[in-house]
Design an enzyme around this catalytic site. Structure first.
Site, PDB file in Angstrom:
ATOM      1  N   GLU A   9       0.896  -1.206   0.611  1.00  0.00           N
ATOM      2  CA  GLU A   9       0.112  -0.072  -0.384  1.00  0.00           C
ATOM      3  C   GLU A   9       1.003   0.623   0.078  1.00  0.00           C
ATOM      4  O   GLU A   9       0.853   2.362  -0.904  1.00  0.00           O
ATOM      5  CB  GLU A   9      -1.437   0.230   1.348  1.00  0.00           C
ATOM      6  N   ASP A  82      -2.060  -4.657   3.930  1.00  0.00           N
ATOM      7  CA  ASP A  82      -1.825  -4.539   5.304  1.00  0.00           C
ATOM      8  C   ASP A  82      -2.962  -5.301   5.803  1.00  0.00           C
ATOM      9  O   ASP A  82      -3.849  -6.133   5.359  1.00  0.00           O
ATOM     10  CB  ASP A  82      -2.519  -3.364   6.047  1.00  0.00           C
ATOM     11  N   ASP A  84      -5.352  -6.606   7.793  1.00  0.00           N
ATOM     12  CA  ASP A  84      -6.782  -6.340   8.279  1.00  0.00           C
ATOM     13  C   ASP A  84      -7.725  -6.235   7.229  1.00  0.00           C
ATOM     14  O   ASP A  84      -7.322  -6.639   6.043  1.00  0.00           O
ATOM     15  CB  ASP A  84      -6.910  -4.572   8.409  1.00  0.00           C
ATOM     16  N   GLU A  86      -9.255  -3.824   5.784  1.00  0.00           N
ATOM     17  CA  GLU A  86      -9.584  -2.977   4.754  1.00  0.00           C
ATOM     18  C   GLU A  86      -7.976  -3.249   3.885  1.00  0.00           C
ATOM     19  O   GLU A  86      -7.967  -2.700   2.453  1.00  0.00           O
ATOM     20  CB  GLU A  86      -9.231  -1.715   5.111  1.00  0.00           C
ATOM     21  N   TYR A 300       1.816  -4.222  13.312  1.00  0.00           N
ATOM     22  CA  TYR A 300       0.720  -3.474  12.927  1.00  0.00           C
ATOM     23  C   TYR A 300       0.409  -3.357  14.084  1.00  0.00           C
ATOM     24  O   TYR A 300       0.385  -3.363  14.791  1.00  0.00           O
ATOM     25  CB  TYR A 300       0.197  -4.638  11.489  1.00  0.00           C
ATOM     26  N   ARG A 302      -2.846  -1.739  14.142  1.00  0.00           N
ATOM     27  CA  ARG A 302      -3.931  -1.347  14.008  1.00  0.00           C
ATOM     28  C   ARG A 302      -4.553  -2.633  14.500  1.00  0.00           C
ATOM     29  O   ARG A 302      -4.962  -3.986  14.177  1.00  0.00           O
ATOM     30  CB  ARG A 302      -5.095  -1.629  12.872  1.00  0.00           C
ATOM     31  N   HIS A 346      -4.632 -10.519  14.310  1.00  0.00           N
ATOM     32  CA  HIS A 346      -3.260 -10.356  14.405  1.00  0.00           C
ATOM     33  C   HIS A 346      -2.379 -10.061  16.131  1.00  0.00           C
ATOM     34  O   HIS A 346      -3.729 -10.187  16.672  1.00  0.00           O
ATOM     35  CB  HIS A 346      -2.103  -9.182  13.101  1.00  0.00           C
TER      36      HIS A 346
END
Length: 694
Positions: A9, A82, A84, A86, A300, A302, A346
């Site tokens: 990303e 990423d 997740d 999204e 990570y 989030r 995660h």
């Protein structure tokens, strides 16, 4: 020529990951999302099956062209967005935007940008998880429907540029409800009594607090009651009545999740939540460490999980054993079971390598990067350490018939506190430590009695940190949504921030009132939390995402249809005032701007005169006798001040009334549905209902 193409990303990751993979790999960035719903229309087939219509985001054509060119050359393509929902959705959008159907395409993900993690992910490629994609699609579609269907109603009711949101409107309501609690709060008087006591053999006196009389705890609510207690205590001997010894232990803290990192960084570092996330993103994507090159130094950012990988656990155990000794190793008593709201996709937020001690890499980091990394490193290190142990002593003293008490503690083993102390714990009042143990024969002398008047305090205003904590506890939003939600309602000027506190603005009150009246379900915290649970069920493959939207939309459409009819009848027109435009002689009208009301000439654009709107409340200034008017701070918080400012400096956060306080003669203000003295030290309250409420 590269055989493999890895698409991430963020451009910040490209250099780091390229270094890990070597010359056979080309690493490129999508710069976030490449497809989204159109801005100019709803983009969702609400009359059909709710299929979204995605288009290429403006400005992404050149990036996609470069990615397509490299994709044609590659034997295999890895989508490494990423880890997740999204990120999963972005990989899916890339698959379609780059027309990769039929190509050898795999999805990989890693929780940290380190050589081992990236190379390990290549050993476990997988297909895109459509359950995660669909959960993200459902969230995006729901948010779009709420925003695009309700926002035009707010434009008609208040002004263009306002917006509603599935999560932001609930957050706004929570803040407004707290503001209402504070405004309605009536302080109650109470008294405390401390005794400073000299202990034979001790240099410093101890402070004991009044507990009660005999075996009964007492509460003192007036000066008369306190004077009576003081008369009965005066001249009485002080004796040790009871000594109780014990032990307590403090468990090591859990490693950070997104919300706990945001909260602790706010308290300990005074970071706004948006700043915490921005710097954490930098630490995750990679920083240039002297002698090591560019590497991601935290996992990570989030996450709502406190889980830690076996590899990190073993690394931490080895580090703590070597640095502090085996006795500091955790025995596992601090493990926490995952709650039903935790996705556990995660790990917790932790350093990618615990051996990368903050002080050793300080020169490679900016000041804020260092402070945040140090906080994460200390918290994780402490989470793998043993609990701290204290010996406690609780002492009860008798002075006549009255009982005073105090407690002391002595550190037996510092445990995790050797590495980390939370901001809240650091601010706690330290208990006295006596050099010599107290016995029932100890000689004590009361040096001074210190009575103190108090008033109960209203609930505290929300801060960014406490709002995040509340949203998490209520199950509203997810780690990735906390920061953008708060940023949105700040940007819309629905709320304002002074120091750390969040206050509702006039525009925020109007929007919240409309939402509560016309869309009670949207701003209902339980409904919103239940929707999050449904999105989790979609991510787990248990529920079809379109069914969630299909069940949600009809009720929303009915509410919108009803509100459209009602709101048309109450559309705000410019209110004409008695104020005369000094430039053209017309009567000025009340307009709404980003900061609320202001006065403007109705002759616009021919006449552009404007001036602040000062609403007289029909009360004379307690200081000079002129009119009291409603004003707002620069950031939009309401208050009441003299119209003759700056010559007269009177101001009040509460709305003054004409009636004077019969007890002290000061001015009175509206407190909820009562009228109370503005001076909390006076504390006078009347049951008389205010004639006019805000």
């Amino acid at each position: 020529m590269a055989k493999y193409l890895v698409i991430v990303e963020s451009p910040a990751k490209v250099k780091t990951i390229k270094k890990f993979l070597g010359k056979n790999y080309e690493v490129m960035a999508s710069n976030g999302h490449v497809r989204d719903l159109p801005k100019s229309s709803l983009g969702i087939d609400v009359d059909g099956d709710f299929e979204p219509k995605y288009i290429t985001i403006r400005g992404k054509g050149e990036i996609l062209a470069k990615l397509r060119k490299e994709a044609k050359k590659a034997d295999k393509i890895y989508l490494a967005t990423d880890p997740d929902r999204e990120g999963e959705a972005i990989s899916w959008h890339l698959l379609h935007a780059l027309k990769l159907e039929g190509k050898d395409v795999s999805r990989i993900s890693f929780n940290e940008i380190t050589k081992n993690a990236v190379k390990e992910s290549l050993k476990h490629p997988r297909k895109i998880d459509m359950d995660l994609v669909d959960a993200q699609q459902a969230r995006r579609v729901l948010d779009r429907i709420v925003g695009y269907k309700i926002s035009p109603l707010l434009w008609a009711k208040v002004k263009r540029g306002l917006s509603a949101g599935r999560v932001q409107s609930v957050a706004l309501r929570i803040i407004c409800d707290r503001e209402d609690e504070i405004n309605a709060f009536i302080p109650e008087e109470y008294w405390s009594l401390d005794a400073t006591v000299d202990v034979e053999g001790e240099k410093k006196p101890i402070t004991a607090k009044l507990y009660g009389r005999g075996d009964n705890k007492i509460a003192i609510s007036s000066k008369e009651e306190m004077d009576k207690v003081l008369d009965e205590i005066k001249g009485k001997d002080c004796k040790v009545q009871n000594i109780k010894k014990g032990q307590r232990s403090n468990k090591a803290p859990l490693p950070f999740t997104t919300s706990t990192l945001q909260q602790e960084a706010s308290k300990a570092l005074n970071f706004p939540i948006s700043k915490t996330m921005r710097i954490a993103q930098q630490l995750y994507e990679g920083v240039d460490i002297k002698g090591q090159g560019t590497v991601g130094i935290i996992t990570y950012l989030r996450t709502d999980s406190v889980r830690v990988s076996d590899e990190a656990e073993a690394m931490a155990k080895d580090f703590i054993s070597k640095s502090y000794g085996d006795k500091y190793l955790s025995t596992g008593e601090g493990t926490k079971k995952s709650s039903k709201n935790i996705q556990d996709a995660h790990e917790a937020i932790r350093p990618t390598d615990i051996n990368r001690v903050p002080s050793e890499i300080k020169e490679s980091l900016s000041r804020d990067q260092f402070r945040l990394y140090q906080l994460i490193w200390k918290r994780f290190t402490a989470s793998r350490m043993a609990k701290s142990e204290y010996e406690t002593t609780t002492v009860k003293l008798s002075v006549g018939d009255y009982v005073f008490s105090f407690a002391t503690s002595r550190l037996l083993f510092d445990g995790f506190e050797l590495a980390y102390t939370a901001a809240d714990d650091a601010k706690k009042e330290k208990q006295p430590v006596l050099k010599n143990p107290l016995t029932e024969e100890s000689l004590l002398t009361v040096e001074e009695l210190l009575p103190k008047q108090h008033f109960t305090q209203p609930p505290a205003h929300y801060t960014e940190a406490s709002l995040v904590k509340t949203l998490e506890e209520l199950g509203i939003g997810r780690p990735s949504t906390y920061s953008p939600t708060i940023s949105t309602i700040l940007a819309r000027r629905y709320i304002t921030k002074e120091s750390k506190n969040l206050y509702v603005t006039e525009i925020g009150e109007v929007v919240n009132s409309i939402m509560k009246e016309s869309f009670p379900t949207i701003v209902d915290e339980h409904f919103t939390a239940n929707m999050e649970s449904l999105l989790d069920a979609v991510a787990e493959g248990k529920v079809n995402w379109k069914i969630v939207v299909e069940n949600f939309y009809p009720d929303l459409k009915d509410a919108i249809d009803k509100a459209e009819n009602e709101l048309e009848k109450v559309t705000i027109h410019d209110e004409v005032t008695d104020e005369i435009c000094p430039e053209c002689g017309r009567n000025l009208v009340i307009k709404y701007g980003p900061h609320g009301k202001f006065l403007a000439c109705p002759g616009f654009p021919d006449c552009r005169f404007t001036m602040p709107y000062l609403e007289k409340i029909g009360v004379n200034c307690p200081k000079c006798g002129k009119d009291v008017v409603l004003k707002k701070t620069r950031k939009g918080r309401k208050y009441y001040g003299c119209i003759d400012n700056p010559e007269c400096d009177f101001m009040s956060w509460g709305r003054p009334v004409a009636e004077k306080c019969p007890r002290c003669g000061g001015y009175m203000i509206i407190k909820g549905n009562k009228i109370a003295c503005a001076d909390e030290q006076c504390g006078y309250v009347t049951d008389k209902k205010p004639e006019r409420e805000e």
